[in-house]
Design a protein around this motif. Structure first.
Motif, short mmCIF file in Angstrom:
data_model
loop_
_atom_site.label_atom_id
_atom_site.label_comp_id
_atom_site.label_asym_id
_atom_site.label_seq_id
_atom_site.Cartn_x
_atom_site.Cartn_y
_atom_site.Cartn_z
N ALA A 72 -13.11 -9.90 9.54
CA ALA A 72 -11.79 -10.10 8.94
C ALA A 72 -11.54 -9.11 7.81
O ALA A 72 -10.46 -8.50 7.73
N VAL A 73 -12.52 -8.93 6.92
CA VAL A 73 -12.29 -8.01 5.79
C VAL A 73 -12.40 -6.55 6.23
O VAL A 73 -11.73 -5.68 5.66
N ALA A 74 -13.22 -6.28 7.25
CA ALA A 74 -13.34 -4.89 7.72
C ALA A 74 -12.03 -4.43 8.36
O ALA A 74 -11.53 -3.33 8.06
N PHE A 75 -11.46 -5.26 9.23
CA PHE A 75 -10.19 -4.88 9.84
C PHE A 75 -9.05 -4.95 8.83
O PHE A 75 -8.09 -4.19 8.93
N GLY A 76 -9.15 -5.86 7.86
CA GLY A 76 -8.12 -5.92 6.83
C GLY A 76 -8.03 -4.65 6.01
O GLY A 76 -6.96 -4.27 5.55
N ALA A 77 -9.17 -3.95 5.85
CA ALA A 77 -9.17 -2.71 5.07
C ALA A 77 -8.32 -1.63 5.72
O ALA A 77 -7.83 -0.72 5.03
N ILE A 78 -8.13 -1.71 7.04
CA ILE A 78 -7.29 -0.72 7.72
C ILE A 78 -5.88 -0.73 7.14
O ILE A 78 -5.23 0.31 7.03
N GLY A 79 -5.42 -1.92 6.74
CA GLY A 79 -4.09 -2.01 6.14
C GLY A 79 -3.96 -1.20 4.87
O GLY A 79 -2.87 -0.73 4.53
N THR A 80 -5.07 -1.02 4.15
CA THR A 80 -5.06 -0.20 2.94
C THR A 80 -4.73 1.24 3.30
O THR A 80 -3.88 1.88 2.65
#
Length: 258
Positions: A72-80
């Motif tokens: 969840a946090v790894a893919f969420g970083a893509i939004g950054t």
């Protein structure tokens, strides 16, 4: 740095973080996607694939959830990366540089907003996990420590994607560059299946990368057992990523507009 300068930097960081959170609220589909995707993985692996996957000595859902938290946090970083790339393309980052504000605030505010988003997503994933049968055998303290590692890794990953977003002025290109790397790290780690099920050459890579270190530390803290070594390795990976990519991001931003 004087006390006044530090207070100004903190104030500017909070202002930029607030701006990014308001932007996120105005595009709720991004937050929904960041939450729905891990939920889909939980349901698929729990009910569609879980019956075919055997992990000796542990319920599969308890084995699964640490991998989902990391994912969840790894893919969420893509939004950054995508968000900063969009800001770069719109020219707002250049305008920020002309304002009387601490320069670090632009990047720190972005990553702070992403940290808050990660806290929300992880909280939702914990709720979903408990709903499908996940239990923390080592108690609430072990679960809290594991989630702290997850959030720390997510913060480091957001700085890595910050460095990427500052170098790519097209959001689609930033996403295209980040997604394969994240997929490779998440799915070669023991996130969803034991590493012993993978070919030897893939195990060699999968067991010596940051996502696998995070997942191993989470499981040790949540399920019980010796955890100190795995926790230190995960913290070392997160600290190293934060240091290297934080410096690269700061350097890229400092050179912007020259």
């Amino acid at each position: 740095m004087t006390t006044t300068a530090m207070l100004t930097a903190f104030s500017d960081t909070a202002a930029v973080a607030g701006r990014n959170l308001r932007t996120l609220l105005r595009t709720p589909q991004a937050l929904v996607f960041a939450t729905i995707q891990p939920m889909i993985f939980v349901l698929l692996f729990r009910y569609a694939f879980g019956g075919a996957i055997r992990v000796p000595g542990v319920n599969y859902v308890d084995y699964l959830m640490p991998g989902v938290f990391a994912q969840a946090v790894a893919f969420g970083a893509i939004g950054t990366a995508v968000g900063l790339s969009a800001d770069l393309r719109s020219g707002i980052l250049v305008r920020f540089r002309t304002l009387p504000m601490a320069r670090i605030a632009v990047l720190a505010g972005r990553t702070l907003a992403d940290l808050i988003r990660n806290l929300l997503v992880v909280a939702v994933m914990v709720g979903v996990g408990f709903a499908v049968g996940f239990r923390a055998a080592n108690g609430a303290a072990g679960l809290a420590a594991a989630l702290a590692l997850v959030v720390a890794f997510g913060y480091a990953a957001s700085w890595a994607c910050t460095a990427l977003g500052l170098r790519v002025s097209d959001p689609e290109a930033a996403q295209a560059a980040a997604v394969p790397v994240v997929f490779l790290l998440v799915f070669t780690a023991s996130s969803f299946v034991p590493a012993t099920a993978m070919p030897g050459w893939l195990q060699a890579f999968g067991t010596h990368q940051p996502v696998n270190a995070l997942v191993a530390a989470e499981r040790a803290l949540i399920l019980g057992g010796p955890a100190a070594r795995d926790v230190l390795i995960s913290l070392a990976w997160s600290g190293g990523i934060l240091l290297v990519f934080g410096l690269l991001a700061a350097r890229s931003y400092a050179r912007m507009g020259r």
